[in-house]
Write an enzyme that holds these catalytic residues in place. Structure first.
Site, PDB file in Angstrom:
ATOM      1  N   ASN A   1      -2.455   6.711  -2.210  1.00  0.00           N
ATOM      2  CA  ASN A   1      -3.070   6.572  -1.645  1.00  0.00           C
ATOM      3  C   ASN A   1      -4.374   5.648  -1.945  1.00  0.00           C
ATOM      4  OD1 ASN A   1      -4.791   6.801   0.459  1.00  0.00           O
ATOM      5  ND2 ASN A   1      -6.456   8.208  -0.514  1.00  0.00           N
TER       6      ASN A   1
ATOM      7  N   HIS B   1       1.108  -1.156  -0.057  1.00  0.00           N
ATOM      8  CA  HIS B   1       0.032   0.235   0.479  1.00  0.00           C
ATOM      9  C   HIS B   1       0.935   1.532  -0.255  1.00  0.00           C
ATOM     10  CE1 HIS B   1      -3.886   1.991   0.842  1.00  0.00           C
ATOM     11  NE2 HIS B   1      -2.448   3.038   0.785  1.00  0.00           N
ATOM     12  N   CYS B   2       0.973   1.795  -0.791  1.00  0.00           N
ATOM     13  CA  CYS B   2       1.202   3.291  -1.820  1.00  0.00           C
ATOM     14  C   CYS B   2       0.753   4.673  -1.011  1.00  0.00           C
ATOM     15  CB  CYS B   2       1.766   3.430  -2.991  1.00  0.00           C
ATOM     16  SG  CYS B   2       2.981   5.203  -2.852  1.00  0.00           S
ATOM     17  N   VAL B   3       1.921   4.679   0.199  1.00  0.00           N
ATOM     18  CA  VAL B   3       1.558   5.810   1.481  1.00  0.00           C
ATOM     19  C   VAL B   3       0.445   7.669  -0.074  1.00  0.00           C
ATOM     20  CG1 VAL B   3       1.139   5.923   3.309  1.00  0.00           C
ATOM     21  CG2 VAL B   3       2.610   6.652   2.378  1.00  0.00           C
TER      22      VAL B   3
END
Length: 343
Positions: free
Chosen positions: A183, A178-180
């Protein structure tokens, strides 16, 4: 201690921290050191401040929100604003080639397109409608991905290489991470967009660093600064050296020199991560599989008794089928086709 030394110490400290995290990210010793440091700090920091920090960190890293997207666009906007307002104009005065100066804008345009696609695209959400199809895409290795396992949250069978994302609250096919910054999860159906986004972001940072460095070098050459002298602290004339030259350029063009230092560090970090992402793509691995690979055999469920004389079951990459096939799988992923039922 002058500015240059402090700035170099800052860059070295930042790079060392990143390298150590990358090297020891799979080490239990690092986790023990971090936990020990947290316990020591908890004894001296007030409880109210601890709760506030924990709440903030939970909101930032354990919930889905657009904060990092806004930060990403803000930093990118500031870099390009400084490049446009100062570097571009000075380079035009020094007769730099126009296509050379416009290259960062071309890369920015492509980057924003794939940034949007990465943010908005479905990463491979597993639903009742596509569950049976996705179960057939990859083989189960019975080590990291056992057969007939179910997601207790989604109440769906888990296809091989899938994972439930806590932030997005969904199971993702060929889950990578999951890439912040976008998002969104990175999965089977948007990894291709993510790789191009990462490639163009690295290229744009490196191009701006190259143009900015070329401008400063051209400025030094045109003004013959290397042939000048300066008066030191004891009143002696000294020839201009590299340290004095950098400090002089920082005093004359503080924003440009700071921009150069920032994009150089950013380019190095992005290039390192890009190489890692390309390595995973070439070997048909995901970040999730790479991270868990060394001890996946002991995380199987249900847990079974293990005899000391028996050999542990080590995870092996059974999905790699050669460089071309691996890249084809990423850029042309398998997707279900939905046909309307005939009446």
């Amino acid at each position: 201690m002058d500015f240059l030394v402090l700035f170099l110490f800052y860059l070295a400290f930042l790079l060392i921290c990143v390298v150590l995290i990358c090297i020891f990210t799979k080490s239990q010793r690092l986790k023990a050191v971090v936990l020990g440091g947290a316990q020591v700090c908890s004894r001296v920091i007030p409880q109210c401040l601890q709760r506030a920090v924990q709440t903030l960190l939970h909101q930032l890293f354990h919930t889905r929100h657009p904060t990092f997207i806004v930060l990403h666009l803000l930093l990118q906007g500031l870099v390009y604003a400084e490049y446009t307002c100062e570097v571009f104009g000075y380079c035009r005065e020094l007769e730099f080639s126009l296509p050379y100066l416009l290259l960062p804008y071309v890369l920015l345009s492509v980057n924003l397109v794939f940034f949007t696609l990465t943010c908005a695209a479905n990463p491979g959400t597993i639903t009742k409608a596509n569950e049976s199809f996705l179960l057939q895409v990859y083989k189960f290795d019975d080590v990291m991905f056992p057969k007939n396992s179910r997601c207790p949250t989604c109440d769906l069978r888990k296809p091989a290489r899938s994972k439930h994302c806590r932030l997005c609250d969904r199971c993702v096919h060929r889950f990578d991470h999951h890439c912040v910054w976008v998002n969104n999860c990175i999965g089977a159906w948007n990894t291709r967009y993510f790789l191009i986004y990462l490639l163009t972001l690295t290229a744009s940072a490196a191009t701006i660093a190259t143009v900015t460095a070329a401008f400063l070098l051209r400025l030094v050459t045109v003004s013959d600064l290397y042939q000048e002298t300066y008066l030191d602290d004891v009143g002696h004339f000294q020839a201009v050296d590299t340290v004095f030259l950098i400090q002089h350029l920082f005093l004359a063009f503080p924003r440009i020199v700071f921009l150069l230092g920032f994009v150089i560090v950013l380019s190095m970090l992005l290039a390192g991560y890009l190489c890692f992402a390309l390595y995973l793509a070439a070997t048909n691995q995901t970040t999730n599989e790479w991270y868990k690979g060394d001890w996946a055999w002991c995380q199987r469920w249900p847990l079974v008794a293990w005899s000391p004389s028996a050999e542990p079951r080590i995870h092996q990459n059974i999905h790699s089928h050669g460089f071309r096939s691996n890249l084809r799988e990423i850029f042309l992923p398998a997707t279900p086709s939905y046909k309307k039922k005939e009446k």
